[in-house]
Design an enzyme around this catalytic site. Structure first.
Site, PDB file in Angstrom:
ATOM      1  N   ASP A  13      41.432  35.510  36.876  1.00  0.00           N
ATOM      2  CA  ASP A  13      41.564  35.023  35.497  1.00  0.00           C
ATOM      3  C   ASP A  13      40.750  33.764  35.224  1.00  0.00           C
ATOM      4  O   ASP A  13      41.140  32.908  34.421  1.00  0.00           O
ATOM      5  CB  ASP A  13      43.048  34.775  35.143  1.00  0.00           C
ATOM      6  CG  ASP A  13      43.876  36.024  35.363  1.00  0.00           C
ATOM      7  OD1 ASP A  13      43.343  37.124  35.151  1.00  0.00           O
ATOM      8  OD2 ASP A  13      45.056  35.889  35.764  1.00  0.00           O
ATOM      9  N   LYS A  16      36.052  35.702  33.886  1.00  0.00           N
ATOM     10  CA  LYS A  16      34.931  36.577  34.289  1.00  0.00           C
ATOM     11  C   LYS A  16      34.492  37.502  33.161  1.00  0.00           C
ATOM     12  O   LYS A  16      33.303  37.744  32.968  1.00  0.00           O
ATOM     13  CB  LYS A  16      35.332  37.428  35.520  1.00  0.00           C
ATOM     14  CG  LYS A  16      35.688  36.594  36.739  1.00  0.00           C
ATOM     15  CD  LYS A  16      36.174  37.456  37.883  1.00  0.00           C
ATOM     16  CE  LYS A  16      37.496  38.149  37.618  1.00  0.00           C
ATOM     17  NZ  LYS A  16      38.656  37.259  37.488  1.00  0.00           N
ATOM     18  N   GLY A  40      42.341  42.322  34.269  1.00  0.00           N
ATOM     19  CA  GLY A  40      42.399  42.192  32.809  1.00  0.00           C
ATOM     20  C   GLY A  40      41.325  41.198  32.421  1.00  0.00           C
ATOM     21  O   GLY A  40      41.465  40.012  32.674  1.00  0.00           O
ATOM     22  N   HIS A  41      40.238  41.685  31.876  1.00  0.00           N
ATOM     23  CA  HIS A  41      39.085  40.833  31.554  1.00  0.00           C
ATOM     24  C   HIS A  41      38.934  40.731  30.039  1.00  0.00           C
ATOM     25  O   HIS A  41      38.695  41.740  29.367  1.00  0.00           O
ATOM     26  CB  HIS A  41      37.806  41.414  32.183  1.00  0.00           C
ATOM     27  CG  HIS A  41      37.843  41.414  33.685  1.00  0.00           C
ATOM     28  ND1 HIS A  41      36.849  41.920  34.462  1.00  0.00           N
ATOM     29  CD2 HIS A  41      38.783  40.936  34.545  1.00  0.00           C
ATOM     30  CE1 HIS A  41      37.160  41.764  35.742  1.00  0.00           C
ATOM     31  NE2 HIS A  41      38.331  41.182  35.810  1.00  0.00           N
ATOM     32  N   GLN A 218      39.561  40.214  40.052  1.00  0.00           N
ATOM     33  CA  GLN A 218      40.408  39.285  40.812  1.00  0.00           C
ATOM     34  C   GLN A 218      39.612  38.019  41.188  1.00  0.00           C
ATOM     35  O   GLN A 218      38.657  37.693  40.508  1.00  0.00           O
ATOM     36  CB  GLN A 218      40.997  39.969  42.060  1.00  0.00           C
ATOM     37  CG  GLN A 218      42.076  40.995  41.749  1.00  0.00           C
ATOM     38  CD  GLN A 218      41.546  42.352  41.313  1.00  0.00           C
ATOM     39  OE1 GLN A 218      40.753  42.948  42.009  1.00  0.00           O
ATOM     40  NE2 GLN A 218      42.001  42.845  40.182  1.00  0.00           N
TER      41      GLN A 218
HETATM   42  P1  GDP Z   1      39.220  37.183  33.796  1.00  0.00           P
HETATM   43  O1  GDP Z   1      40.264  38.045  34.390  1.00  0.00           O
HETATM   44  O2  GDP Z   1      38.533  36.322  34.809  1.00  0.00           O
HETATM   45  O3  GDP Z   1      38.219  37.948  32.957  1.00  0.00           O
HETATM   46  O4  GDP Z   1      39.966  36.175  32.799  1.00  0.00           O
HETATM   47  P2  GDP Z   1      41.106  36.580  31.722  1.00  0.00           P
HETATM   48  O5  GDP Z   1      40.469  37.297  30.597  1.00  0.00           O
HETATM   49  O6  GDP Z   1      42.248  37.233  32.399  1.00  0.00           O
HETATM   50  O7  GDP Z   1      41.631  35.146  31.316  1.00  0.00           O
HETATM   51  C1  GDP Z   1      40.773  34.180  30.737  1.00  0.00           C
HETATM   52  C2  GDP Z   1      41.363  33.763  29.388  1.00  0.00           C
HETATM   53  O8  GDP Z   1      40.744  32.561  28.943  1.00  0.00           O
HETATM   54  C3  GDP Z   1      41.092  34.766  28.290  1.00  0.00           C
HETATM   55  O9  GDP Z   1      42.161  34.733  27.384  1.00  0.00           O
HETATM   56  C4  GDP Z   1      39.813  34.252  27.628  1.00  0.00           C
HETATM   57  O10 GDP Z   1      39.688  34.647  26.276  1.00  0.00           O
HETATM   58  C5  GDP Z   1      40.032  32.760  27.736  1.00  0.00           C
HETATM   59  N1  GDP Z   1      38.808  31.951  27.864  1.00  0.00           N
HETATM   60  C6  GDP Z   1      37.656  32.242  28.520  1.00  0.00           C
HETATM   61  N2  GDP Z   1      36.804  31.199  28.491  1.00  0.00           N
HETATM   62  C7  GDP Z   1      37.424  30.224  27.794  1.00  0.00           C
HETATM   63  C8  GDP Z   1      37.082  28.876  27.440  1.00  0.00           C
HETATM   64  O11 GDP Z   1      36.031  28.353  27.791  1.00  0.00           O
HETATM   65  N3  GDP Z   1      38.009  28.166  26.718  1.00  0.00           N
HETATM   66  C9  GDP Z   1      39.204  28.700  26.356  1.00  0.00           C
HETATM   67  N4  GDP Z   1      40.047  27.931  25.670  1.00  0.00           N
HETATM   68  N5  GDP Z   1      39.570  29.958  26.661  1.00  0.00           N
HETATM   69  C10 GDP Z   1      38.686  30.695  27.383  1.00  0.00           C
HETATM   70  P1  IMO Z   2      41.488  39.668  37.088  1.00  0.00           P
HETATM   71  O1  IMO Z   2      40.351  40.588  37.439  1.00  0.00           O
HETATM   72  C1  IMO Z   2      45.003  37.531  38.502  1.00  0.00           C
HETATM   73  C2  IMO Z   2      47.341  39.455  41.676  1.00  0.00           C
HETATM   74  C3  IMO Z   2      48.735  39.908  41.327  1.00  0.00           C
HETATM   75  C4  IMO Z   2      49.408  39.725  42.677  1.00  0.00           C
HETATM   76  C5  IMO Z   2      48.327  40.150  43.657  1.00  0.00           C
HETATM   77  C6  IMO Z   2      48.425  41.606  44.114  1.00  0.00           C
HETATM   78  O2  IMO Z   2      41.986  39.783  35.703  1.00  0.00           O
HETATM   79  O3  IMO Z   2      41.156  38.270  37.510  1.00  0.00           O
HETATM   80  P2  IMO Z   2      47.892  43.927  42.908  1.00  0.00           P
HETATM   81  O4  IMO Z   2      48.459  44.532  41.669  1.00  0.00           O
HETATM   82  O5  IMO Z   2      46.424  43.731  42.878  1.00  0.00           O
HETATM   83  O6  IMO Z   2      48.333  44.616  44.172  1.00  0.00           O
HETATM   84  O7  IMO Z   2      48.571  42.458  42.989  1.00  0.00           O
HETATM   85  O8  IMO Z   2      47.096  39.965  42.977  1.00  0.00           O
HETATM   86  N1  IMO Z   2      46.274  39.990  40.793  1.00  0.00           N
HETATM   87  C7  IMO Z   2      45.635  39.258  39.872  1.00  0.00           C
HETATM   88  N2  IMO Z   2      45.841  37.984  39.471  1.00  0.00           N
HETATM   89  N3  IMO Z   2      44.004  38.255  37.974  1.00  0.00           N
HETATM   90  C8  IMO Z   2      43.769  39.516  38.399  1.00  0.00           C
HETATM   91  O9  IMO Z   2      42.699  40.219  38.002  1.00  0.00           O
HETATM   92  C9  IMO Z   2      44.632  40.094  39.353  1.00  0.00           C
HETATM   93  N4  IMO Z   2      44.712  41.299  39.947  1.00  0.00           N
HETATM   94  C10 IMO Z   2      45.699  41.214  40.832  1.00  0.00           C
HETATM   95  O10 IMO Z   2      49.314  39.098  40.330  1.00  0.00           O
HETATM   96  O11 IMO Z   2      49.656  38.353  42.898  1.00  0.00           O
HETATM   97 MG    MG Z   3      42.256  38.516  34.096  1.00  0.00          MG
END
Ligand code: GDP
Ligand code: IMO
Ligand code: MG
Length: 419
Positions: A13, A16, A40-41, A218
């Site tokens: 998270d 990415k 979840g991207h 991840q």
């Molecule tokens: P990922 O799994 O690495 O793709 O990240 P996620 O999408 O799960 O979580 C990142 C969250 O931060 C999302 O809700 C994005 O919309 C938000 N986000 C990304 N870059 C920025 C930033 O520079 N500032 C803020 N405030 N939010 C951001």
């Molecule tokens: P993105 O790509 C954050 C965590 C789960 C748990 C562990 C194992 O959005 O960054 P799993 O379901 O993979 O067997 O769970 O890994 N986990 C993540 N945490 N972002 C993710 O993906 C994750 N995918 C798995 O919360 O701790």
């Molecule tokens: Mg994510």
């Protein structure tokens, strides 16, 4: 530059999805190489939010090839729902490709995961319950169902017979082979048009000189080999995973980009040395909207950890870093950076190996004054507050690598380039 691997440097998270979306503009194809719908991207375009789970995050640019490599575990139901959801927003995935060798997450994998998490009790991993671990376990145990099997009735029937009898003996699971055969052949029929030899496709594209982007899911500390085992996911998250998860040689990778959040979050159980309890943790959680993009669970929040950055730089061979969500720190009076750990009075600079250390080490912090300014609309480096520049510079020094870009808001827009 061609052939860039993008990886998360923390516990996932890091932003990415937003980074991939920005880089996809100048790429020809985006390739996922591991994980599954546990990812979840998030990409935000003109206020509209898209969350990608299996489909590469470059899908919002028309004409980009979106490729799901063999290292991904694919829940066909989730994939079809994602395709449908995008279609309902007028996004047609004309250039989606799915590896025939990718393993399939079956409905019984989710049930197995539920049983195993419940049995672990206090020691549960806190998984996303997407069946990821059991699907990779079946892959390693050489009984997994692959995407190609969904297109072959006889092969699928035989694999289901073996698997269902195994899991019936092991956990007493009682699934109807006939129902599953019918259901998964139907998924196969719907997905057939996307199924191909993606290693061949990617290598051909690279030969033609196309710009390839490899999208990690991840984060490094969730890698099954290099993460905080056993509190990890079940795949190789690190940059090397792009080679095995796509079928390309390491010599083909041009650059490895790490994505780091300006603080750290973690969902699920497991050690987290810089975790903050209390008010500041709440400010980060609310300011950064730190709720899981896949499960909606609140994310645990902590200070930036330089020890894990150095570790991520090492195990991924990072060339550069992109730092996201700096704007979330705008409100803080004081900001801390962890520069080392202390364990039983001893200073530790390198990320330790054992659970015992991660659970008991104390972070050693440096403290800085906050910049206390809204930075979310800043577009050029010279407009950044001085204290924010100092924070960035300190992270570069601690990590021993350059920060090439910053992200200061979730909206699609050019990143702020540094230097
Ligand atoms: P990922 O799994 O690495 O793709 O990240 P996620 O999408 O799960 O979580 C990142 C969250 O931060 C999302 O809700 C994005 O919309 C938000 N986000 C990304 N870059 C920025 C930033 O520079 N500032 C803020 N405030 N939010 C951001
Ligand atoms: P993105 O790509 C954050 C965590 C789960 C748990 C562990 C194992 O959005 O960054 P799993 O379901 O993979 O067997 O769970 O890994 N986990 C993540 N945490 N972002 C993710 O993906 C994750 N995918 C798995 O919360 O701790
Ligand atoms: Mg994510």
């Amino acid at each position: 530059m061609a052939n860039i691997v993008v990886v998360g440097t923390q516990w996932g998270d890091e932003g990415k999805g937003r980074v991939i979306d920005s880089l996809a503009r100048t790429s020809d194809a985006v390739v996922r190489f591991q994980g599954g719908s546990n990812a979840g991207h998030t990409v935000v375009v003109n206020g509209e939010k898209f969350v990608f789970h299996l489909i590469p995050s470059g899908a919002l640019y028309p004409g980009k090839k979106c490729i799901i490599g063999n290292g991904v575990v694919v829940d066909p139901q989730d994939l079809l729902l994602e395709i449908e959801a995008l279609r309902s927003k007028q996004i047609e995935l004309k250039d989606l490709y799915l590896s025939s060798n990718a393993h399939v997450v079956m409905s019984y994998h989710k049930r197995i995961e539920q049983i195993e998490e419940e049995r672990r009790g206090e020691q549960r991993i806190g998984t996303t319950r997407r069946g990821i671990g059991p699907a990779y376990a079946d892959k390693a145990a050489r009984r997994g169902v692959r995407v190609a099997d969904l297109l072959e009735k006889g092969v699928l029937a035989e694999k289901l017979r073996i698997n269902l009898s195994f899991w019936k003996n092991f956990y007493g699971l009682d699934y109807s082979a006939e129902d599953l055969l019918h259901q998964y052949l139907e998924y196969g029929r719907k997905l057939k048009r996307y199924v191909t030899d993606t290693s061949l496709l990617v290598n051909r594209l690279m030969q033609e000189g196309k710009n390839m982007l490899f999208e990690g899911a991840q984060g490094t500390l969730l890698d099954v080999d290099h993460g905080t085992y056993p509190f990890v996911t079940s795949s190789n998250v690190v940059a090397g995973g792009a080679c095995t998860g796509v079928g390309i040689g390491p010599t083909k990778i041009g650059k490895v980009l790490g994505v780091a959040k300006a603080y750290v979050t973690r969902v699920g159980q497991g050690p987290f040395p810089t975790e903050i309890q209390g008010k500041i943790g709440e400010i980060l959680k609310e300011g950064g909207q730190e709720y899981g993009a896949t499960t909606g669970r609140p994310r645990r929040c902590g200070w930036f950890d330089g020890v894990i950055l150095r570790y991520a730089a090492r195990v991924n061979g990072l060339d550069e870093l992109i730092l996201t969500k700096l704007d979330v720190l705008d409100l803080l009076d004081k900001i801390k950076i962890c520069v080392a750990y202390k364990y039983r009075g001893k200073l530790i600079q390198d990320f330790p190996f054992e659970l015992e250390y991660w659970e008991r080490c104390q972070p050693v912090y440096e403290e800085m004054k906050g910049w206390k300014k809204d930075t979310s609309r800043i577009k050029i480096e010279k407009d950044l507050p001085k204290r924010m520049r100092e924070y960035i510079k300190r992270i570069e020094e601690i990590g021993g690598l350059p920060i090439s870009h910053l992200s200061l808001n979730p909206e699609r827009s050019e990143f702020l380039s540094l230097h």
